[in-house]
Design a protein around this motif. Structure first.
Motif, PDB file in Angstrom:
ATOM      1  N   LEU A 145      -0.460  12.768   4.986  1.00  0.00           N
ATOM      2  CA  LEU A 145      -1.532  12.067   4.287  1.00  0.00           C
ATOM      3  C   LEU A 145      -2.084  12.930   3.153  1.00  0.00           C
ATOM      4  CD1 LEU A 145      -3.604  10.070   6.927  1.00  0.00           C
ATOM      5  CD2 LEU A 145      -2.038   9.259   5.192  1.00  0.00           C
ATOM      6  N   ASP A 235      -0.668  -5.759   5.422  1.00  0.00           N
ATOM      7  CA  ASP A 235      -0.756  -4.721   4.414  1.00  0.00           C
ATOM      8  C   ASP A 235      -1.481  -5.148   3.134  1.00  0.00           C
ATOM      9  OD1 ASP A 235      -0.473  -2.071   3.963  1.00  0.00           O
ATOM     10  OD2 ASP A 235       1.477  -2.225   2.985  1.00  0.00           O
ATOM     11  N   LYS A 431      14.536   3.881   0.559  1.00  0.00           N
ATOM     12  CA  LYS A 431      13.235   4.208  -0.024  1.00  0.00           C
ATOM     13  C   LYS A 431      13.337   5.041  -1.295  1.00  0.00           C
ATOM     14  CE  LYS A 431       9.876   3.852   3.633  1.00  0.00           C
ATOM     15  NZ  LYS A 431       8.988   4.564   4.555  1.00  0.00           N
TER      16      LYS A 431
ATOM     17  N   ARG B  39      -0.016   0.172  -4.170  1.00  0.00           N
ATOM     18  CA  ARG B  39       1.361  -0.149  -3.825  1.00  0.00           C
ATOM     19  C   ARG B  39       2.349   0.736  -4.594  1.00  0.00           C
ATOM     20  NH1 ARG B  39       1.902  -3.972  -0.193  1.00  0.00           N
ATOM     21  NH2 ARG B  39      -0.263  -4.558  -0.447  1.00  0.00           N
ATOM     22  N   MET B  42       2.325   3.966  -2.872  1.00  0.00           N
ATOM     23  CA  MET B  42       3.021   3.796  -1.589  1.00  0.00           C
ATOM     24  C   MET B  42       4.528   3.942  -1.782  1.00  0.00           C
ATOM     25  SD  MET B  42       3.256   0.405   0.847  1.00  0.00           S
ATOM     26  CE  MET B  42       4.575  -0.419  -0.055  1.00  0.00           C
ATOM     27  N   LEU B  43       5.057   3.267  -2.809  1.00  0.00           N
ATOM     28  CA  LEU B  43       6.501   3.327  -3.039  1.00  0.00           C
ATOM     29  C   LEU B  43       6.924   4.717  -3.493  1.00  0.00           C
ATOM     30  CD1 LEU B  43       6.883  -0.153  -4.751  1.00  0.00           C
ATOM     31  CD2 LEU B  43       7.679   0.481  -2.465  1.00  0.00           C
ATOM     32  N   GLY B  46       6.920   6.974  -0.509  1.00  0.00           N
ATOM     33  CA  GLY B  46       7.754   6.546   0.610  1.00  0.00           C
ATOM     34  C   GLY B  46       6.934   6.159   1.826  1.00  0.00           C
ATOM     35  N   ALA B  47       5.631   5.944   1.640  1.00  0.00           N
ATOM     36  CA  ALA B  47       4.775   5.562   2.765  1.00  0.00           C
ATOM     37  C   ALA B  47       5.127   4.147   3.219  1.00  0.00           C
ATOM     38  CB  ALA B  47       3.306   5.649   2.366  1.00  0.00           C
ATOM     39  N   ASP B  48       4.819   3.858   4.484  1.00  0.00           N
ATOM     40  CA  ASP B  48       5.159   2.551   5.053  1.00  0.00           C
ATOM     41  C   ASP B  48       4.091   1.504   4.808  1.00  0.00           C
ATOM     42  OD1 ASP B  48       7.622   3.283   6.141  1.00  0.00           O
ATOM     43  OD2 ASP B  48       6.618   4.275   7.819  1.00  0.00           O
ATOM     44  N   SER B  49       2.914   1.935   4.382  1.00  0.00           N
ATOM     45  CA  SER B  49       1.797   1.005   4.246  1.00  0.00           C
ATOM     46  C   SER B  49       0.855   1.543   3.183  1.00  0.00           C
ATOM     47  CB  SER B  49       1.087   0.894   5.601  1.00  0.00           C
ATOM     48  OG  SER B  49      -0.295   0.745   5.416  1.00  0.00           O
ATOM     49  N   ILE B  50       0.123   0.629   2.526  1.00  0.00           N
ATOM     50  CA  ILE B  50      -0.828   1.134   1.532  1.00  0.00           C
ATOM     51  C   ILE B  50      -1.975   1.885   2.214  1.00  0.00           C
ATOM     52  CG2 ILE B  50      -0.280  -0.561  -0.257  1.00  0.00           C
ATOM     53  CD1 ILE B  50      -2.857  -2.019   0.406  1.00  0.00           C
ATOM     54  N   ARG B  51      -2.162   1.649   3.512  1.00  0.00           N
ATOM     55  CA  ARG B  51      -3.199   2.408   4.219  1.00  0.00           C
ATOM     56  C   ARG B  51      -2.896   3.906   4.220  1.00  0.00           C
ATOM     57  NH1 ARG B  51      -2.110  -1.879   7.334  1.00  0.00           N
ATOM     58  NH2 ARG B  51      -0.990  -0.701   8.899  1.00  0.00           N
ATOM     59  N   GLU B  52      -1.610   4.244   4.042  1.00  0.00           N
ATOM     60  CA  GLU B  52      -1.225   5.651   4.053  1.00  0.00           C
ATOM     61  C   GLU B  52      -1.479   6.351   2.721  1.00  0.00           C
ATOM     62  OE1 GLU B  52       0.549   7.227   6.983  1.00  0.00           O
ATOM     63  OE2 GLU B  52      -0.604   5.544   7.762  1.00  0.00           O
ATOM     64  N   VAL B  53      -1.887   5.598   1.714  1.00  0.00           N
ATOM     65  CA  VAL B  53      -2.164   6.223   0.417  1.00  0.00           C
ATOM     66  C   VAL B  53      -3.593   5.952  -0.032  1.00  0.00           C
ATOM     67  CG1 VAL B  53       0.251   6.170  -0.317  1.00  0.00           C
ATOM     68  CG2 VAL B  53      -1.244   4.267  -0.903  1.00  0.00           C
TER      69      VAL B  53
END
Lengths: 491, 90
Positions: A145, A235, A431, B39, B42-43, B46-53
């Motif tokens: 994070l 999401d 990815k 988003r 996120m891309l 390489g995060a799986d969700s926008i919550r991770e950024v």
């Protein structure tokens, strides 16, 4: 019994301690990741946002009092340590930037003790997300994070530099605004001074940026916080951030050009990835026809094929009635998946039904006994009709063909979603593969069954394509807009 | 355009008359773009969700599990706003 850091000055972040500093004294501060006692030695992995650094405590260097203090250290204590940088006495850790080094501590201060955290601070985490969100300040200590937020900061910073160089002005627009006519639900803020009246939080700076154009600020950008009160969807965030820009005296080409170069710059600087310009353009209509989506993921094929003409006169009522109602029959070819178990095909059918489809027709090419086809609708079709269908879908033995028949919008939605679902199941979505695409010529309006009228697809101040203007009154859905979106990997 | 959207002239004016007015005083041809920064990052990460950024994201039900937002407020705050809640608490 927290101690003061009085008189100490952090000289380096943990990850900044490098080979050139061997022999020098440094002062580092951070969180205890891990303590290991090895007889007369104590090892501490110290963590800050730059990484980990090994500290070594030897009573001969740090003194009996300091050594005793080191013995009390537990995970997430915040400490300051002064010591000499040395090459590691033990084995090197090649996974770590500082893996060849350690700091032999001469002075230790405990700046803050810590309760045992509800979950370990490490990347390989299985803790459920609710708990992580509740203790977000602990979750945010995790390296992944921290990396994400550092990259985000870098992206914002580089974008500002780029836009500034291109002559854009960063101008803030208000958060307390007037309720907007289109789009999602607004978040409302009641006014105390005007009883009964409400502000709305902006869904986008759209109207203000157009006012700025009227006011002569011919290149505007903003990293803008936006708010949408939408129903639960995967999401989405109710408050989110847009990269927003507007330009005067330009064509669509100019707008696309500056955005392409911004994205190219960001990917080059942040990831070392070279985006080839110009980015591919695809009209909305083509995107729907080929991918069933206005934001197609073009990292893989599995394109939609319109087989309506082939099945127009067949005996399968599902196909013919959809066509009679003005819809279409389309399919995708999931190559090599013809032997997919019935259960999994049923799950796909349920998924299609969940989107409003009446069902899903499938054809497993040559996957039955003696090379016959396994097909949910074979008995309604003549053999030559089936073969023609397989030929049109470029089906080879072992392929799975999936068909949807309904009105166009539903067929696109179903097959577009199935296409993505199959790509996920087959691990086709890499990815580190970045495929940009401009989707152009969006329809100006789309019909909302819920509202019973046409709604602006982008926003009500979008310019129509001039040659389509005559249709505005006769066939509004046909009017194309000077609207375009940038798409990356289906987002 | 507004007719096609089902707006009467009056409605259009009430909703965004200020912008229509502004267009009467000299508006340059203009165009722009907006896209989600969450988003994009996120891309890129390489995060799986926008919550991770996002530093402090909301949970899927739009609540903030850290601070407890949204929350009820003091009666006095509502009074000042001349607001009365009529829904019973769930």
């Amino acid at each position: 019994m927290a101690e003061s850091m009085q008189g100490l000055h952090r000289t380096h972040r943990c990850g900044e301690v490098s080979q050139e500093l061997v022999g020098q004294t440094v002062t580092v501060m951070g969180w205890v990741q891990k303590r290991r006692n090895l007889g007369s030695l104590i090892f501490i992995d110290l963590r800050d946002r730059s990484g980990l650094l090994q500290l070594i405590f030897d009573e001969n260097d740090v003194g009996p009092e300091g050594f005793a203090k080191a013995e009390t250290l537990r995970s997430e204590f915040v400490i300051a340590a002064v010591g000499r940088v040395e090459t590691r006495s033990g084995a090197f850790n090649e996974n770590l930037k500082t893996g060849h080094l350690e700091v032999r501590v001469t002075d230790l201060r405990i700046l803050s003790q810590a309760d045992t955290p509800p979950f370990p601070i490490e990347d390989d985490i299985r803790t459920r997300e609710e708990l992580r969100l509740q203790y977000r300040y602990l979750d945010l200590r995790r390296p992944s994070l921290q990396r994400n937020l550092m990259i985000r900061s870098q992206v914002a910073n580089l974008a500002r530099q780029f836009m500034s160089r291109e002559g854009f002005l960063e101008i803030e627009t208000p958060m307390l605004t007037k309720s907007t006519p289109e789009g999602a639900r607004d978040y409302l803020v009641p006014s105390r001074i005007h009883p009964g009246a409400f502000y709305a939080l902006p869904q986008s700076p759209q109207l203000f940026k157009q006012l700025l154009m009227c006011a002569g600020y011919d290149r505007y950008f903003q990293i803008a916080r936006c708010f949408r009160d939408e129903d639960l969807r995967a999401d989405r965030q109710p408050d989110f951030t847009q990269m927003d820009l507007e330009m005067s005296f330009v064509t669509e080409e100019d707008v696309m050009d500056v955005n392409e170069r911004l994205l190219q710059y960001l990917f080059r600087e942040v990831l070392g990835v070279e985006v080839t310009l110009p980015i591919q353009r695809m009209p909305y209509r083509e995107a729907m026809d080929r991918f069933g989506s206005d934001k197609p993921d073009v990292r893989f094929g599995m394109e939609l094929v319109n087989v309506s003409e082939l099945v127009r006169d067949c005996g399968f009522g599902v196909f013919t009635s959809a066509l009679a109602a003005g819809g279409s029959v389309r399919g995708i070819n999931v190559e090599g998946q013809g032997h997919m178990p019935r259960k999994k095909i049923d799950a796909l059918t349920d998924m299609a039904k969940g989107m409003g489809a009446k069902g899903l027709a499938y054809l497993c090419v040559g996957c039955g006994e003696n090379g016959a086809h396994k097909c949910s609708f074979a008995k309604f079709m003549k053999p030559e009709e089936l073969e023609a269908l397989i030929h049109a879908m470029d089906g080879k033995p072992g392929d799975l063909l999936l068909f949807a028949a309904d009105k166009d919008s539903l067929v696109f939605n179903v097959l577009g979603s199935l296409r993505l679902e199959m790509a996920r199941q087959l691990d086709l979505l890499k990815k580190d593969d970045f495929r940009f695409l401009w989707v152009t010529e969006f329809p100006l309006l789309e019909y909302s069954e819920e509202e019973g009228r046409y709604m602006a697809m982008h926003h009500p101040f979008t310019m129509p394509v001039e040659e389509d203007l005559p249709f505005l009154e006769t066939d509004p859905g046909r009017v194309r807009a000077k609207a375009y979106d940038i798409v990356l990997n289906g987002n | 355009m507004f007719a096609a959207l089902g707006f009467t002239k009056e409605e259009a004016h009430k909703r965004f008359g200020f912008l229509l007015d502004a267009f009467r005083y000299g508006v340059p041809p203009h165009g722009g773009l907006a896209y989600g920064l969450d988003r994009l990052v996120m891309l890129m990460t390489g995060a799986d969700s926008i919550r991770e950024v996002i530093a402090f994201p909301k949970a899927k039900d739009a609540s903030c599990l850290l601070t407890g937002a949204p929350d009820t407020v003091d009666e006095k705050q509502l009074e000042e706003l001349t607001i009365r809640c009529v829904t019973e608490e769930k």
